[in-house]
Design an enzyme around this catalytic site. Sequence first.
Site, short mmCIF file in Angstrom:
data_model
loop_
_atom_site.label_atom_id
_atom_site.label_comp_id
_atom_site.label_asym_id
_atom_site.label_seq_id
_atom_site.Cartn_x
_atom_site.Cartn_y
_atom_site.Cartn_z
N HIS A 74 0.82 -1.22 0.00
CA HIS A 74 0.00 0.00 0.00
C HIS A 74 0.85 1.27 0.00
CE1 HIS A 74 0.42 -0.15 4.51
NE2 HIS A 74 0.38 1.16 4.36
N ASP A 132 -0.13 -7.60 1.74
CA ASP A 132 0.39 -6.23 1.75
C ASP A 132 1.91 -6.24 1.85
OD1 ASP A 132 0.39 -3.53 1.61
OD2 ASP A 132 -0.22 -3.18 3.68
N SER A 161 4.32 2.67 7.91
CA SER A 161 4.00 1.57 7.00
C SER A 161 5.20 1.15 6.18
CB SER A 161 2.87 1.98 6.05
OG SER A 161 1.66 2.13 6.73
#
Length: 260
Positions: A67, A112, A206
């Site tokens: 992402h 992910d 992230s």
Amino acid sequence: MVLITVLANLLILQLSYAQKSSELVIGGDECNINEHRFLVALYDVWSGDFLCGGTLINKEYVLTAAHCETRNMYIYLGMHNKNVQFDDEQRRYPKKKYFFRCSNNFTRWDKDIMLIRLNRPVRNSEHIAPLSLPSSPPSVGSVCRVMGWGTITSPNETLPDVPRCANINLLNYTVCRGVFPRLPARSRTLCAGVLQGGIDTCKRDSGGPLICNGQLQGVVFWGPKPCAQPRKPALYTKVFNHLDWIQSIIAGNTTVTCPP
């Protein structure tokens, strides 16, 4: 019966991990200048905005979260303080991006992860070196390390100049599922956090590493908002379950057979 088991697990884990609170610094501390040589920063080429973290796994590949993908990015290596440049800092661009497309026994929660091949190899230096991939899966109860330039306040965003590091605990997946019922019954993600709250990864962390026993065991994936709430741990993509895929691509096999 399932609910009782989950609640019991939460109580046991909260009591047991409370004993480890002296090992932790609330909200994390500034990382030691020498402890994150593998940590990379992903930036948007056009805006110059900091996007995500990532991990250098060898001289030519970086592992991050899917992402974090943006069409035009560059990868900065060897950085500590955003405002103070080291002589050995290096900038690279993606030569190729690989995404995990397997569907058999993998849910959307398990995918992910993005492997980036750099446009040219990185030179190891005082502030740049890769992190080892896992030789075995991590054990529940492990104390693991997270780090990144993500926001240090939530819900309002405050980005630090120097990466923050903190210790968090690897929990049983049933703990995360007990808190977030929409999670699938089985998952190839890791559940980790501090049940007392106050310590967590957050926005723009992230793609960064979850490090257990000196190995890259997880990639920062998803967590509740606001961050660092009590009894609300976060999810990390489990690197060990993607190891064959990663190693096959590095070896030159881009038509990888999906793992079972």
